[in-house]
Motif scaffolding. Structure first.
Motif, short mmCIF file in Angstrom:
data_model
loop_
_atom_site.label_atom_id
_atom_site.label_comp_id
_atom_site.label_asym_id
_atom_site.label_seq_id
_atom_site.Cartn_x
_atom_site.Cartn_y
_atom_site.Cartn_z
N VAL A 140 0.87 -1.17 0.00
CA VAL A 140 0.00 0.00 0.00
C VAL A 140 0.91 1.23 0.00
N ALA A 141 0.35 2.37 -0.37
CA ALA A 141 1.14 3.59 -0.48
C ALA A 141 0.85 4.52 0.69
N GLU A 142 1.90 4.89 1.41
CA GLU A 142 1.75 5.81 2.54
C GLU A 142 2.20 7.21 2.13
N LEU A 143 1.32 8.18 2.32
CA LEU A 143 1.63 9.57 2.00
C LEU A 143 2.45 10.18 3.13
N LEU A 144 3.67 10.58 2.80
CA LEU A 144 4.55 11.20 3.79
C LEU A 144 4.38 12.71 3.82
N TYR A 172 -8.87 3.84 1.63
CA TYR A 172 -7.68 4.30 2.33
C TYR A 172 -7.89 4.20 3.84
N THR A 173 -6.87 4.59 4.59
CA THR A 173 -7.00 4.75 6.03
C THR A 173 -6.13 5.94 6.42
N THR A 174 -6.23 6.35 7.67
CA THR A 174 -5.46 7.51 8.13
C THR A 174 -4.51 7.10 9.24
N LYS A 175 -3.38 7.77 9.29
CA LYS A 175 -2.41 7.56 10.36
C LYS A 175 -2.80 8.44 11.56
N GLY A 289 -0.23 11.66 5.94
CA GLY A 289 -0.95 10.80 6.86
C GLY A 289 -1.95 9.83 6.29
N LEU A 290 -2.14 9.82 4.95
CA LEU A 290 -3.05 8.86 4.36
C LEU A 290 -2.30 7.60 3.93
N VAL A 291 -2.97 6.45 4.01
CA VAL A 291 -2.43 5.20 3.48
C VAL A 291 -3.42 4.70 2.45
N VAL A 292 -2.98 4.58 1.20
CA VAL A 292 -3.85 4.26 0.07
C VAL A 292 -3.81 2.77 -0.22
N GLU A 293 -4.99 2.12 -0.18
CA GLU A 293 -5.06 0.71 -0.60
C GLU A 293 -5.40 0.61 -2.08
N GLY A 294 -6.32 1.45 -2.56
CA GLY A 294 -6.65 1.40 -3.98
C GLY A 294 -7.95 2.10 -4.30
N ILE A 295 -8.49 1.83 -5.48
CA ILE A 295 -9.79 2.35 -5.92
C ILE A 295 -10.67 1.16 -6.28
#
Length: 302
Positions: A140-144, A172-175, A289-295
């Motif tokens: 998954v992609a974590e937005l730094l 997605y989810t949030t940190k 702070g977002l973690v992207v799983e997909g669409i």
């Protein structure tokens, strides 16, 4: 007398249905839907028996559905159908998943973060790729930290079920430390690639979305805090879009969060590239702070 005749005809017709061969009833059920078949299975024993037929559930399975590696372990087509509803299959080298919508048997797909076009995704300063046990995908992609937030995905409509209204959902989810989305909405859009698409307001920060939805204004004590609130509102004015059209994040049963990006009706025989986008490039503020799983693309309820 006319009323009596109509009543007698109705009773006889219903009685005649129960006299039909099980195979005939199974064929009738296969012309309905999975939800209707399950409902009719409680009407009578003959319906319950017919509703278990492989002929019924083979009709509900899309002709081009991906076969699980363990397909030989399923005792019936009905068992296979519900497995595909509850256990998404990884396809295309693990960059997509396939499942069925339980009520209708329509096809559903999720594009993994790795199959999306994420601006700056390969720059470690802005994004990083991690593994999470709760994700169906290996990465998954974590937005730094980015100022320019731009994500898009594409899928061909020939892969989807025809004559179906689909919606795309950003998953997605949030940190614990998320910022940049609390006072700034994003823009979501779904439509044919290369064509103009209607955008809609999308909120990604769950707490900020809750405040916006119910117009909750945090109370601050003191003169300087009040001045700070005024300056903050001037620097980040509320979106001008129609409030009723805004999309807010929802908690999913799998623990992730989703927000709708838009919808699109897939016509029978249509073969075009469907593009889904999510952007926030106007605010000028940094985001994290977002973690992207997909669409995910699935039939829209209602």
């Amino acid at each position: 007398m006319a009323v009596e005749n109509r009543h007698t005809f109705t009773v006889n017709t219903v009685s005649d249905i129960y006299q039909l061969p099980e195979g005939c009833i199974a064929n009738i059920l296969s012309l309905t839907s999975p939800r209707d078949t399950c409902r009719l299975s409680v009407v009578a024993t003959i319906f319950r028996s017919a509703s278990e037929s492989d002929a019924v559930w083979d009709r509900f399975l899309p002709p081009d559905y991906p076969r699980p590696d363990s397909i030989g372990c399923f005792g019936s087509k009905k068992e296979l159908y519900f497995y595909l509803c509850h256990h998404p299959l990884l396809i295309d080298g693990g960059t997509k998943s396939f499942s069925l919508e339980k009520r209708s048997g329509k096809k559903c797909y999720m594009l993994a973060a790795r199959s999306l076009a994420i601006v700056w995704a390969d720059t470690p300063r802005y994004w990083r790729w991690i593994s999470l046990p709760e994700s169906r995908f290996s990465e998954v992609a974590e937005l730094l930290d980015v100022c320019w937030f731009d994500i898009s995905g594409k899928i061909n409509t020939s892969m989807l079920s025809p004559d179906t209204n689909y919606a795309a959902y950003f998953v997605y989810t949030t940190k614990s430390r998320t910022y940049g989305f609390d006072h700034q909405s994003a823009e979501g859009a779904v439509g044919i690639s290369g064509h103009e698409r209607k955008t809609q307001t999308v909120f990604l920060d769950p707490e900020a979305a809750r405040r916006h939805m119910y117009q909750i204004v945090p109370r601050r004590e003191g003169f300087f805090n009040q001045i700070a609130d005024i300056l903050r509102r001037e620097a980040n004015p509320p979106p001008l879009e129609n409030e009723a059209q805004a999309r807010y994040p929802q908690q999913r049963s799998d623990g992730w969060i989703e927000v709708e990006l838009g919808e699109f009706f897939v016509k029978r025989g249509q073969d075009v590239e469907l593009e889904m986008t999510l952007t926030e490039v106007k605010g000028g503020n940094w985001k994290s702070g977002l973690v992207v799983e997909g669409i995910e693309i699935r039939p829209k309820e209602g």
